[in-house]
Design a protein around this motif. Sequence first.
Motif, mmCIF file in Angstrom:
data_model
loop_
_atom_site.group_PDB
_atom_site.id
_atom_site.type_symbol
_atom_site.label_atom_id
_atom_site.label_comp_id
_atom_site.label_asym_id
_atom_site.label_seq_id
_atom_site.Cartn_x
_atom_site.Cartn_y
_atom_site.Cartn_z
ATOM 1 N N LYS A 95 -6.201 -5.198 -3.560
ATOM 2 C CA LYS A 95 -7.561 -5.384 -3.046
ATOM 3 C C LYS A 95 -8.545 -4.637 -3.943
ATOM 4 O O LYS A 95 -8.151 -3.789 -4.742
ATOM 5 N N THR A 102 -8.402 -0.822 -3.807
ATOM 6 C CA THR A 102 -7.411 -0.234 -4.707
ATOM 7 C C THR A 102 -7.926 -0.217 -6.139
ATOM 8 O O THR A 102 -7.850 0.798 -6.828
ATOM 9 N N MET A 155 -10.094 2.587 -7.150
ATOM 10 C CA MET A 155 -9.499 3.913 -7.306
ATOM 11 C C MET A 155 -8.552 4.013 -8.505
ATOM 12 O O MET A 155 -8.234 5.114 -8.951
ATOM 13 N N LEU A 156 -8.077 2.864 -9.000
ATOM 14 C CA LEU A 156 -7.098 2.894 -10.092
ATOM 15 C C LEU A 156 -7.747 3.235 -11.427
ATOM 16 O O LEU A 156 -8.820 2.734 -11.759
ATOM 17 N N SER A 157 -7.040 4.078 -12.189
ATOM 18 C CA SER A 157 -7.547 4.494 -13.489
ATOM 19 C C SER A 157 -6.368 4.612 -14.450
ATOM 20 O O SER A 157 -5.265 4.977 -14.039
ATOM 21 N N ASP A 183 -16.761 2.158 10.862
ATOM 22 C CA ASP A 183 -16.570 3.596 10.665
ATOM 23 C C ASP A 183 -15.911 3.862 9.321
ATOM 24 O O ASP A 183 -16.313 4.781 8.592
ATOM 25 N N PHE A 184 -14.891 3.058 8.996
ATOM 26 C CA PHE A 184 -14.219 3.243 7.721
ATOM 27 C C PHE A 184 -15.149 2.898 6.580
ATOM 28 O O PHE A 184 -15.195 3.610 5.570
ATOM 29 N N HIS A 205 -17.411 5.666 5.944
ATOM 30 C CA HIS A 205 -16.678 6.806 5.390
ATOM 31 C C HIS A 205 -16.406 6.619 3.905
ATOM 32 O O HIS A 205 -16.510 7.555 3.106
ATOM 33 N N ARG A 214 -17.818 6.960 -1.728
ATOM 34 C CA ARG A 214 -16.789 7.167 -2.735
ATOM 35 C C ARG A 214 -16.586 5.955 -3.642
ATOM 36 O O ARG A 214 -15.927 6.041 -4.681
ATOM 37 N N VAL A 234 -12.239 8.384 12.712
ATOM 38 C CA VAL A 234 -12.588 7.732 11.445
ATOM 39 C C VAL A 234 -11.327 7.564 10.599
ATOM 40 O O VAL A 234 -10.643 8.546 10.325
ATOM 41 N N PRO A 235 -11.007 6.338 10.226
ATOM 42 C CA PRO A 235 -9.829 6.131 9.385
ATOM 43 C C PRO A 235 -10.013 6.821 8.041
ATOM 44 O O PRO A 235 -11.114 6.815 7.483
ATOM 45 N N ARG A 236 -8.929 7.402 7.544
ATOM 46 C CA ARG A 236 -8.984 8.040 6.242
ATOM 47 C C ARG A 236 -8.251 7.193 5.212
ATOM 48 O O ARG A 236 -7.425 6.351 5.548
ATOM 49 N N LEU A 237 -8.546 7.448 3.922
ATOM 50 C CA LEU A 237 -7.846 6.763 2.840
ATOM 51 C C LEU A 237 -6.734 7.692 2.339
ATOM 52 O O LEU A 237 -6.999 8.762 1.801
ATOM 53 N N VAL A 263 -6.083 3.929 6.493
ATOM 54 C CA VAL A 263 -5.975 2.965 5.401
ATOM 55 C C VAL A 263 -5.177 3.666 4.307
ATOM 56 O O VAL A 263 -5.441 4.824 3.990
ATOM 57 N N MET A 302 -2.564 3.538 0.538
ATOM 58 C CA MET A 302 -2.057 2.884 -0.674
ATOM 59 C C MET A 302 -0.677 3.456 -0.934
ATOM 60 O O MET A 302 -0.498 4.676 -0.936
ATOM 61 N N GLU A 312 0.090 -3.287 5.771
ATOM 62 C CA GLU A 312 -1.344 -3.343 5.529
ATOM 63 C C GLU A 312 -1.790 -2.641 4.264
ATOM 64 O O GLU A 312 -2.810 -2.989 3.686
ATOM 65 N N GLY A 313 -1.034 -1.643 3.828
ATOM 66 C CA GLY A 313 -1.436 -0.919 2.635
ATOM 67 C C GLY A 313 -1.189 -1.704 1.363
ATOM 68 O O GLY A 313 -0.253 -2.500 1.274
ATOM 69 N N ASP A 314 -2.016 -1.471 0.355
ATOM 70 C CA ASP A 314 -1.783 -2.044 -0.965
ATOM 71 C C ASP A 314 -0.635 -1.295 -1.615
ATOM 72 O O ASP A 314 -0.456 -0.096 -1.404
ATOM 73 N N LEU A 316 -4.922 7.376 -10.848
ATOM 74 C CA LEU A 316 -6.013 7.376 -9.872
ATOM 75 C C LEU A 316 -7.200 8.193 -10.333
ATOM 76 O O LEU A 316 -7.069 9.204 -11.027
ATOM 77 N N ARG A 317 -8.359 7.753 -9.910
ATOM 78 C CA ARG A 317 -9.632 8.393 -10.217
ATOM 79 C C ARG A 317 -9.719 9.756 -9.503
ATOM 80 O O ARG A 317 -9.208 9.902 -8.393
ATOM 81 N N SER A 356 -10.369 10.711 -5.242
ATOM 82 C CA SER A 356 -10.462 9.408 -4.575
ATOM 83 C C SER A 356 -9.800 9.346 -3.195
ATOM 84 O O SER A 356 -10.101 8.442 -2.425
ATOM 85 N N ASP A 367 -8.302 11.027 0.659
ATOM 86 C CA ASP A 367 -8.501 12.021 1.716
ATOM 87 C C ASP A 367 -7.236 12.806 2.011
ATOM 88 O O ASP A 367 -7.273 13.784 2.769
ATOM 89 N N ARG A 400 -9.529 14.820 -2.664
ATOM 90 C CA ARG A 400 -10.848 15.414 -2.478
ATOM 91 C C ARG A 400 -10.683 16.891 -2.146
ATOM 92 O O ARG A 400 -9.630 17.310 -1.667
#
Lengths: 123, 283
Positions: free
Chosen positions: A2, A5, A8-10, A39-40, A43, A47, B53-56, B77, B79, B97-99, B111-112, B115, B117, B154
Motif C-alpha cells: 500500500k 508502506t 515509509m520504505l527507504s 482517528d488513524f 494520527h 508523518r 488511536v491505532p498506532r503504526l 495498523v 507492517m 491486514e498488515g503489509d 525504513l525512513r 516512521s 510508533d 519515533r
Amino acid sequence: MKLLTHNMLSCHIKGVKNGYPFLIEVIKVSEHEADFDPDFLKHIFPRINWLAFLQGAEAMGCREGLPEAPTETYLEDEQFQKAFHHALLEVTLEEGSLVCPETGRRFPVAKGIPNMLLNEDEC
Amino acid sequence: MGKGERPEHMAPPDIFYNEDEARKYTTNSRMIAIQAALTERALELLALPHDGVPRLLLDLGCGSGLSGEALSEAGHVWMGLDISAAMLDVAAEREVEGDLVLNDLGHGLPLRPGSFDGAISISAVQWLCNADRRGHDPRKRMKRFFETLYACLRRGARAVLQIYPENHQQAEMLVASAMKVGFSGGLVVDYPHSTRAKKYFLVLMVGTSTAVPQAKGLDGSEPEEEEEAQIKMAGRDRFKRRKTGSGMKGRDWVLRKKEQMRKKGYDIAPDTKYTGRKRKHIV
C-alpha cells in the motif's frame, strides 16, 4: 504494497544517502476495502511525506482528489478524509518494482510483497 | 520440528520455514495460542497509550501473520517483515491486514527515520545470533539490525522483542548490541522459576530513561493452565510434583492420564472399578 508502506520504505543499501522515496514501476494494481478510521488518519497524517505520497499515488493511478499541500485543517473535511484513506490504504501494488532513486537498483514486488533482500555486496 | 532440537540448529530460517513447515506452523492450534499469548504480552510491554488511536507498528519476523493478526485485533495498523517467502505467502493467503515485506533483519530495516510508533517481534530475533551462511558475521548483522531499528522508531517509542535464547550468553549478546546503539531498557524474564513457562522479552526504549517493566511470576507463581500452552522442550517437570508415597503410580495418576489422552482425541477405554487397581505381584 500500500502507499502507507511505500511512504515509509527507504533504500538500505550500504552507503546510499538519498534512497527515498522509491520510484514505483507498476505492472498490476488492485483495490480492496479497508476499515475507515479517521482517528488513524489524523494520527498518521503529520508523518506522511506528502510529496512522496503524491508521486506514489500518481504511479498507482489514485492521484485524483488529493490536494497539493494539505494542512492539518483538511483532516476535518470528510471528502479529504475519504480521498486520503482510499489512496493510503485501499490501493495496492500487486506486481511491479520499487526503484532506488540514487542507485537505480530494482526491488521486485510480487503478490503484493516487495523483495528487499540485499546482495552480499550491498550490505 | 525435530524433537527438542532448536530450529536454529537445523537450517537458516528461510530454508527451515519452507512451504510444508510454514503450513504446519500456521495450522497448529498450539502454535496459534502461543503466538497470540506472546503478542498480548508484547503489546502490554509496549505500553502504548490507551486512547483508542491505532498506532503504526512493526512486526519483525512476522512469519505467517499469527502475531500480526493479534495486532489487528488490538486495533493497530502494522507492517510485517520476514525472511521466508513461504511464510509470507501463507500470511498473504490468510489475507492478513498488515503489509508484508520480504527482508533479512540482519541487513537492517529499509525504513525512513522516525516512521513507526513501536515494534514487536515474536520468537524471531534469536536467529540473528547464528551464522546461517558462509561470510555471515552475527555481530555485524545484529548491530545493523539494532541501529536501523533504533532509527526508524519515533522518540518515546518502544521495541519489544520476545526471544528464545539458546543460553544466557546469547541473551546478553543481544542486550549488549541493543544498548550500544543507544536503546535504553533491558531484559524482562517472565516466570523465571519455571522451565516451561519462562519467557524472555527484550524491552527497548528510544530516548527515555523509564525503568524496565516488571516481569510476571517473580514470586514463583505460574501462569494459569488455559493461558499457557505446553512447551515440548521441558515436559518432564510437569510430573515432578505428583509423587505418590510409595513412589509407584497410583489410580489417580492413571485416571488423569486417561482423561488427558481422551482430550487429545485418542480412543480410550471407559473408566471402571478395575481401572488402575492394584494387581497381584507376580514374580
